[in-house]
Motif scaffolding. Sequence first.
Motif, short mmCIF file in Angstrom:
data_model
loop_
_atom_site.label_atom_id
_atom_site.label_comp_id
_atom_site.label_asym_id
_atom_site.label_seq_id
_atom_site.Cartn_x
_atom_site.Cartn_y
_atom_site.Cartn_z
N THR A 541 0.83 -1.21 0.00
CA THR A 541 0.00 0.00 0.00
C THR A 541 0.86 1.25 0.00
O THR A 541 0.57 2.22 -0.72
N PHE A 545 0.76 4.33 -2.81
CA PHE A 545 0.31 5.69 -2.50
C PHE A 545 1.43 6.60 -2.00
O PHE A 545 1.20 7.80 -1.82
N TYR A 558 -5.10 4.61 4.06
CA TYR A 558 -5.00 3.70 2.91
C TYR A 558 -4.59 2.29 3.36
O TYR A 558 -5.11 1.28 2.87
#
Length: 678
Positions: A541, A545, A558
Amino acid sequence: MQARDLSVLLSVILIVAMLIIPFPSWMLSILIIINISLALLVLLTSMNMQEPLQFSIFPSLLLLLTLFRLGLNVSTTRSILSTGDAGGVVHTFGTFVVGGNIVVGFVVFLILVVIQFIVITKGSERVSEVAARFTLDAMPGKQMSIDADLNAGMISDTEARERRDKVSREADFYGAMDGASKFVKGDAIAGIIIVLINLLFGFIIGMTQHGLGFQESLSKFTLLTIGDGLVSQIPALLISTATGIVVTRAASEGNLGTDITKQLFAYPKMLYVTAGTIFLLGLFTPIHDLLTISISSFLAIGGFMISKSKDQEIQLEPDTEEEVQVEDLKSPESVVNLLNVDPIEFEFGYGLIPLADTNQGGDILDRIVMIRRQLAIELGLVVPVVRIRDNIQLQPNEYRLKIKGSEMARGELLLDHYLAMSPGYEDDSIEGIDTVEPSFGLPAKWIAENMKEQAEMLGYTVVDPPSVVSTHITEVIRRNAHELLGRQETKQLIDHLKESYPILVDEVTPNPLSVGDVQKVLAKLLKESVSIRNLPIVFETLADFGRMTTDTDLLTEYVRQALARQITNQYIVQGETMKVVTLSGRVEKFVADGVQQTEHGNYLSIDPSVSQSIIESIAKQIETVSIQEQSPILLCSPAVRMYVRQLIERYFPQVPVLSYNELEANVEVQSVGVVNID
């Protein structure tokens, strides 16, 4: 390739060549002297080492030396039987020992063989076998001792790792020595067989092929055989002695010479007793008086000198210790060490010492080992070593837990009682001392042991004191896990992950995210009781991001959404509907409108009266859910989740705040309350 590596390889090739290629007699003489030199070097090395692991290569070296010696035996046997000559060294040894009498020389050779085979080799083999067995049997106890010292804070993680490695290497070493001692035994047997072959076939070949007479053939080949046997048995005897020294140096403190002189002459008065005995032996037996008097005088003088030196050491010892202490106080290191703060400290009064004393049945050290393992599995965090110490400033039955030098929890135990927690109603027949269960703040009683069975029959949960304190320690560490995860600990987790996922780690750190950024994300997850054990998903993740934003608050959201399955399983009961408290649209709008965006991140800023109304409404809903004996869960939209958490964490730190994106689609959710404001 280095010269030393090349030399070892060439030596092995030379050994193989000796088994196949006939060597000239002058070269055999050189190799025989080298063999004796190596054997003497090994013996001296084994005498000067302080512990067996300092000579850990000995089993392999023993195999190579044995093979080298057998190769020499083959070469000298080939030379003796084919040419009747094995070089000047063999001839010199045979002539020197025989001394004109073949029978005497043969008897001396047999005595050397008996000494090596029956005395030294047999004893070394037995010691190696017993040492290997005892070392393997003692491994679990040594490992538990290391874990206990580690949890008591007596040693660091590095020292514990080194001690475990040493225990493992000791087991491997003694196991290898058990097998290597068989080489020495086989070498002794092979030496005897080779001597018999040389003697018998040399005598036959001398008469049949060399045209020698019976007496001449017998004399010549007996001399060569004894010489060959001596030049092989003397190095073998030295190696066997070295083997015995290595396997018997289990409890030594220095080299062999230091240990012998220090321990043999540790009691100087015994030298006087020995001197007196030798003197009386000369007085009452026909032994010459001059011999016994001189030896007894030498022993008495030695005892007097050793006693005098020991008295001087005793007189100097206090001054020496005082000087060392003064020097320690002057050194800057003694002050710097005082600045160290232990990550976790468990202190207790003198009345609770039996908890940590294994001789009194205390098992708190073992329990802390299990706590660290349990939290590693649950949270994915390597909990630092818990330093355990008694503190006379505490009450006798009191204990406290400190994290990074700050007190986080305190409690009191009655070791001769049990803690009984009621099932929801009180029974007057259960008598005890009213208290509060330290981990969760539930009302409880300390009851005597004779009340335990009755309380359990009435539905009370009865817990012994070690379980009470271990549960308390577990909960405090779990609630404060985010404070224990610093940059150094994060770097260790990253390095561990990199062993399996190197490309994934390289995409995240050091660019676009630093170790500090990763640490903040992981700490935020731990602060809300989200396990970071599944680091690959976390880093996947962050890789997705991290190039879009470096705001650790957003990155945490997130990551939470990526861990939806884990979070769902954490709060849902299998086969049941998840009951939650939701936020009304009006409340979510108030929160969303109160978000202030700055270049350093976003924060929540709403009117105090509005925030107070929201908190009161949440408190009311939580109370309603708690009455129904359910754990309250607050559910809101993803856009405001982290701000709602910021709003209530001071008042309801244990209430989880989830967003819709953190729940799997197949989960059935039922709203049992709505947070609203007028």
